[in-house]
Scaffold this active site. Structure first.
Site, PDB file in Angstrom:
ATOM      1  CG  LEU A 134      -1.894  -1.199   1.281  1.00  0.00           C
ATOM      2  CD1 LEU A 134      -2.699  -1.173   2.579  1.00  0.00           C
ATOM      3  CD2 LEU A 134      -2.826  -1.255   0.079  1.00  0.00           C
ATOM      4  CG  ASP A 149       3.296   3.168  -5.728  1.00  0.00           C
ATOM      5  OD1 ASP A 149       2.261   2.851  -6.338  1.00  0.00           O
ATOM      6  OD2 ASP A 149       4.176   2.351  -5.403  1.00  0.00           O
ATOM      7  CE1 TYR A 162       7.254  -2.377  -9.875  1.00  0.00           C
ATOM      8  CE2 TYR A 162       9.447  -1.682 -10.524  1.00  0.00           C
ATOM      9  CZ  TYR A 162       8.114  -1.417 -10.397  1.00  0.00           C
ATOM     10  OH  TYR A 162       7.617  -0.212 -10.788  1.00  0.00           O
TER      11      TYR A 162
END
Length: 391
Positions: A127, A174, A224
């Site tokens: 998050l 983000d 990633y």
């Protein structure tokens, strides 16, 4: 909450005077995953929980940082002359990177500050606790040093700090969602041009529920960067065959289907397929939401997860188990993994009258299958990073 943090600041730093309080949210992405660094669309929103900072400007060039999330590590200290990434400084490398990036961009930061940090985002949940901390420090720098800088520029510098100082090749989503968040709205962001529009989130008797797998993952050492390299390699192959694009996000699904035969590497083809189709799903999903068609929005969320599982291969056993349990639960409109993957969180849209049963049934199924216990949050959509005031 703030009073308690102010008290802790004064105790830790042995300080008696006025302090400044700041807040930076976490974020959840409703749809549009791994599209940001592929020059596509994303649809994130800021959350009403995140990272708090209590800070006081100093007269010298020293920074002292203390996190209630890493109490055992004590106070991290460094000066303006020591802005280098040190493994032992752990979480404090993020603030350090932001400070250095601002200075490198020509902003005048000529003294240090003391700061106490308290993050209410679970670490490693996906998050964006790191981007939340970066934007928190950006807001502190702007306020303490009276910098002439807007939020979009702060977002860009925070991303640059993570890319270049921390070494995580993240896209801009983000930081953008956290800096530019708006209460009760998600943001449709074109990561290529940074054009954006706010879209009110009216779910007609349903809510966003985030579930944390509680499987720890580290972004920097995850797969990633490999996924990103595969997508860049696919673009290179297309360029070599006369398709002039900078990012996969520039291709419509139809155009991609016409040219994808040039990508002969099976892995690159799968990764590119996800990037292009997810981009199209995101644009369609926002249109459905705006027209009040929550059911179709949910179906697109489900399709997003399947693509992330099968083409991008970033879900894994825990995320799949949690999403599959959500799909089976009563009152679920849509569910998918959110964030980078390999652990972290799922996001579901659940009818309000079914939320309690959803949490119970999904939690029990997940534990039975994985042995892990999931945490659930009914998300409220909040504003972006900001100063809270003087205390």
């Amino acid at each position: 909450m703030i009073e308690k943090l102010v008290g802790e600041f004064k105790r830790v730093f042995n300080y008696e005077g006025k302090v400044e309080a700041f807040f930076s949210p976490g974020r959840v992405n409703l749809i549009g995953e791994h599209t940001d660094y592929n020059g596509g669309f994303v649809f994130p929103c800021a959350l009403d929980f995140g990272t708090y900072g209590i800070a006081v400007k100093r007269d010298d060039n020293r920074f002292r940082m203390y996190s209630l999330n890493f109490v055992d590590e004590g106070i991290k200290e460094f000066t303006l002359d020591e802005l280098i990434n040190k493994k032992e400084d752990n979480w404090a490398n993020y603030p350090k990177g932001v400070i250095k990036t601002f200075i490198d961009a020509g902003y005048k930061i000529d003294s240090g500050f003391d700061i106490l940090i308290n993050g209410t985002i679970p670490n490693g949940a996906g998050l964006s606790s790191s981007a939340s901390l970066e934007l928190l420090i950006s807001v502190v720098l702007k306020d303490f040093f009276k910098l002439d800088i807007d939020m979009v520029e702060m977002v860009k510098l925070s991303q640059k700090a993570e890319n270049q100082f921390i070494g995580v090749n993240c896209g801009i989503m983000d930081q953008f969602a956290i800096g530019m968040g708006k209460k009760d709205n998600a943001i449709l962001l074109d990561c290529n041009s940074l054009n954006y529009q706010y879209a009110p989130i009216s779910l007609n008797g349903a809510s966003v529920v985030i579930a944390n797998t509680n499987k720890k993952r580290g972004l920097a050492d995850s797969k990633y960067n490999e996924r990103r390299a595969s997508c860049e390699a696919a673009v290179k192959v297309l360029n070599e065959n006369g398709i002039d694009i900078k990012y996969l996000g520039e291709l419509s699904v139809d155009r991609f289907n016409e040219v994808k035969h040039f990508i002969t590497d099976e892995e690159q083809l799968k990764r590119a397929t996800h990037a292009v189709t997810e981009n199209a799903r995101t644009v369609e999903a926002v249109q459905k939401l705006k027209s009040g068609d929550i059911t179709s929005f949910g179906k697109l969320m489900n399709a997003s997860h399947i693509s992330l599982r099968d083409d991008y291969e970033v879900t894994g056993f825990e995320l799949d188990s949690l999403v599959e349990a959500a799909w089976e639960a009563e009152g679920v409109i849509g569910a998918r993994m959110t964030g980078a993957g390999f652990g972290g969180c799922t996001v579901s849209i659940v009818k309000d009258e079914n939320i309690d049963n959803f949490i119970k049934s999904v939690g029990e199924k997940y534990t039975a299958k994985t042995g892990l216990v999931a945490d659930f949050y009914v998300a409220k959509i909040g504003d972006g990073s900001r100063k809270l005031g003087e205390f």
